[in-house]
Write a protein that holds these residues in place. Structure first.
Motif, PDB file in Angstrom:
ATOM      1  N   LEU A  61       0.824  -1.199   0.000  1.00  0.00           N
ATOM      2  CA  LEU A  61       0.000   0.000   0.000  1.00  0.00           C
ATOM      3  C   LEU A  61       0.865   1.259   0.000  1.00  0.00           C
ATOM      4  O   LEU A  61       1.875   1.321   0.700  1.00  0.00           O
ATOM      5  N   ARG A  62       0.406   2.240  -0.793  1.00  0.00           N
ATOM      6  CA  ARG A  62       1.054   3.552  -0.779  1.00  0.00           C
ATOM      7  C   ARG A  62      -0.055   4.593  -0.732  1.00  0.00           C
ATOM      8  O   ARG A  62      -0.958   4.576  -1.555  1.00  0.00           O
ATOM      9  N   VAL A  63       0.035   5.472   0.245  1.00  0.00           N
ATOM     10  CA  VAL A  63      -0.957   6.536   0.397  1.00  0.00           C
ATOM     11  C   VAL A  63      -0.267   7.877   0.231  1.00  0.00           C
ATOM     12  O   VAL A  63       0.827   8.088   0.756  1.00  0.00           O
ATOM     13  N   THR A  64      -0.915   8.772  -0.505  1.00  0.00           N
ATOM     14  CA  THR A  64      -0.429  10.132  -0.614  1.00  0.00           C
ATOM     15  C   THR A  64      -1.500  11.077  -0.090  1.00  0.00           C
ATOM     16  O   THR A  64      -2.692  10.753  -0.082  1.00  0.00           O
ATOM     17  N   LEU A  65      -1.054  12.232   0.352  1.00  0.00           N
ATOM     18  CA  LEU A  65      -1.967  13.252   0.873  1.00  0.00           C
ATOM     19  C   LEU A  65      -1.553  14.605   0.327  1.00  0.00           C
ATOM     20  O   LEU A  65      -0.376  14.987   0.436  1.00  0.00           O
ATOM     21  N   ASP A  66      -2.499  15.316  -0.255  1.00  0.00           N
ATOM     22  CA  ASP A  66      -2.259  16.678  -0.748  1.00  0.00           C
ATOM     23  C   ASP A  66      -3.248  17.592  -0.044  1.00  0.00           C
ATOM     24  O   ASP A  66      -4.412  17.687  -0.440  1.00  0.00           O
ATOM     25  N   THR A  67      -2.789  18.246   1.016  1.00  0.00           N
ATOM     26  CA  THR A  67      -3.713  19.067   1.816  1.00  0.00           C
ATOM     27  C   THR A  67      -4.138  20.327   1.062  1.00  0.00           C
ATOM     28  O   THR A  67      -5.202  20.870   1.340  1.00  0.00           O
ATOM     29  N   SER A  68      -3.326  20.780   0.103  1.00  0.00           N
ATOM     30  CA  SER A  68      -3.711  21.974  -0.660  1.00  0.00           C
ATOM     31  C   SER A  68      -4.891  21.671  -1.579  1.00  0.00           C
ATOM     32  O   SER A  68      -5.717  22.540  -1.839  1.00  0.00           O
ATOM     33  N   LYS A  69      -4.973  20.437  -2.037  1.00  0.00           N
ATOM     34  CA  LYS A  69      -6.092  20.021  -2.889  1.00  0.00           C
ATOM     35  C   LYS A  69      -7.152  19.262  -2.106  1.00  0.00           C
ATOM     36  O   LYS A  69      -8.166  18.852  -2.668  1.00  0.00           O
ATOM     37  N   LYS A  70      -6.897  19.059  -0.819  1.00  0.00           N
ATOM     38  CA  LYS A  70      -7.823  18.296   0.030  1.00  0.00           C
ATOM     39  C   LYS A  70      -8.133  16.951  -0.616  1.00  0.00           C
ATOM     40  O   LYS A  70      -9.311  16.591  -0.832  1.00  0.00           O
ATOM     41  N   SER A  71      -7.072  16.231  -0.938  1.00  0.00           N
ATOM     42  CA  SER A  71      -7.269  14.940  -1.583  1.00  0.00           C
ATOM     43  C   SER A  71      -6.207  13.949  -1.132  1.00  0.00           C
ATOM     44  O   SER A  71      -5.124  14.319  -0.673  1.00  0.00           O
ATOM     45  N   SER A  72      -6.553  12.670  -1.282  1.00  0.00           N
ATOM     46  CA  SER A  72      -5.645  11.589  -0.939  1.00  0.00           C
ATOM     47  C   SER A  72      -5.823  10.481  -1.963  1.00  0.00           C
ATOM     48  O   SER A  72      -6.892  10.364  -2.582  1.00  0.00           O
ATOM     49  N   SER A  73      -4.798   9.666  -2.129  1.00  0.00           N
ATOM     50  CA  SER A  73      -4.940   8.509  -2.997  1.00  0.00           C
ATOM     51  C   SER A  73      -4.351   7.288  -2.321  1.00  0.00           C
ATOM     52  O   SER A  73      -3.413   7.386  -1.529  1.00  0.00           O
ATOM     53  N   LEU A  74      -4.943   6.153  -2.618  1.00  0.00           N
ATOM     54  CA  LEU A  74      -4.473   4.858  -2.132  1.00  0.00           C
ATOM     55  C   LEU A  74      -4.080   4.028  -3.347  1.00  0.00           C
ATOM     56  O   LEU A  74      -4.900   3.826  -4.246  1.00  0.00           O
ATOM     57  N   LEU A  75      -2.840   3.563  -3.359  1.00  0.00           N
ATOM     58  CA  LEU A  75      -2.354   2.695  -4.424  1.00  0.00           C
ATOM     59  C   LEU A  75      -2.094   1.318  -3.852  1.00  0.00           C
ATOM     60  O   LEU A  75      -1.394   1.185  -2.838  1.00  0.00           O
ATOM     61  N   ILE A  76      -2.679   0.312  -4.461  1.00  0.00           N
ATOM     62  CA  ILE A  76      -2.392  -1.076  -4.108  1.00  0.00           C
ATOM     63  C   ILE A  76      -1.603  -1.667  -5.261  1.00  0.00           C
ATOM     64  O   ILE A  76      -2.091  -1.730  -6.401  1.00  0.00           O
TER      65      ILE A  76
END
Lengths: 110, 114
Positions: A61-76
């Motif tokens: 699992l890899r998670v990213t967080l972009d607080t400026s865009k208020k978004s996150s992604s989960l990569l499996i």
């Protein structure tokens, strides 16, 4: 009402492929968490990323967080049939409780 | 216990009947949460306890819903005069303290009101 929205709502891939799910939220957060839910069962915590972190890894699992865009992604990565489940992001603002998105239903074809 | 335990797993109630759903959190966990999950949706917050104190009940949909945790461990969610729109899965979660850490969820109680 739910704060987060997830994209796509449904995803079907072949075993071995990577799966990417995205989550957007509306207000500033303390942390964002990802959970998995198999059909008819409770939620299982996958990973927590804090607001001052940009990326986090746990196994496949890899998670990213972009607080400026208020978004996150989960990569499996290198998905398996056993990864078939619904995946939810949940944001924590420091008030109240976790606010969940509507989820992404992932189907991994063997 | 080893995990969060909820009972019953399934409950069928006739419209107008009262129901009680039980949650046994992980031993020593201070915070306990109840969520309602409709089919195909994400969980929606109902209420939150810290020990025996109910700190937030703003998610309870009506005054027919009542939750308690009298000794700071086991919690009960009670729904009076059930209606069809109450049909959902009710999830309980606990954490050591607050939500700056992972939440542990039970398997849920699937309530069907007929």
């Amino acid at each position: 009402s739910q704060q987060g929205e997830e994209d796509p709502q449904a995803l079907s891939i072949q075993e071995g492929e990577n799966a990417t799910m995205n989550c957007s939220y509306k207000t500033s957060i303390n942390n964002l968490q990802w959970y998995r839910q198999n059909s008819g069962r409770g939620l299982v915590h996958l990973i927590l990323i804090r607001s001052n972190e940009r990326e986090k890894h746990s196994g496949r699992l890899r998670v990213t967080l972009d607080t400026s865009k208020k978004s996150s992604s989960l990569l499996i990565t290198a998905s398996r049939a056993a990864d078939t489940a619904s995946y939810f992001c949940a944001s924590y603002t420091g008030r109240r409780a976790l606010t969940f998105g509507s989820g992404t239903r992932l189907q991994v074809q063997p | 216990g080893a995990g969060v335990s909820q009972s019953p797993r399934y409950k069928v109630a006739k419209r107008g009947q009262d129901v009680a759903l039980r949650c046994d959190p992980i031993s020593g966990h201070v915070s306990l949460f109840w969520y309602q999950q409709a089919l195909g949706q994400g969980p929606e917050f109902l209420t939150y306890f810290q020990n025996e104190a109910q700190l937030d009940k703003s998610g309870l949909p009506s005054d027919r819903f009542f939750a308690e945790r009298p000794e700071g461990s086991v919690s009960t969610l009670k729904i009076q005069r059930t209606q069809q729109e109450d049909s959902a899965v009710y999830l309980c979660a606990s954490t050591r303290q607050g939500l700056d850490t992972e939440a542990f969820f039970g398997q849920g109680t699937r309530l069907t009101v007929v």
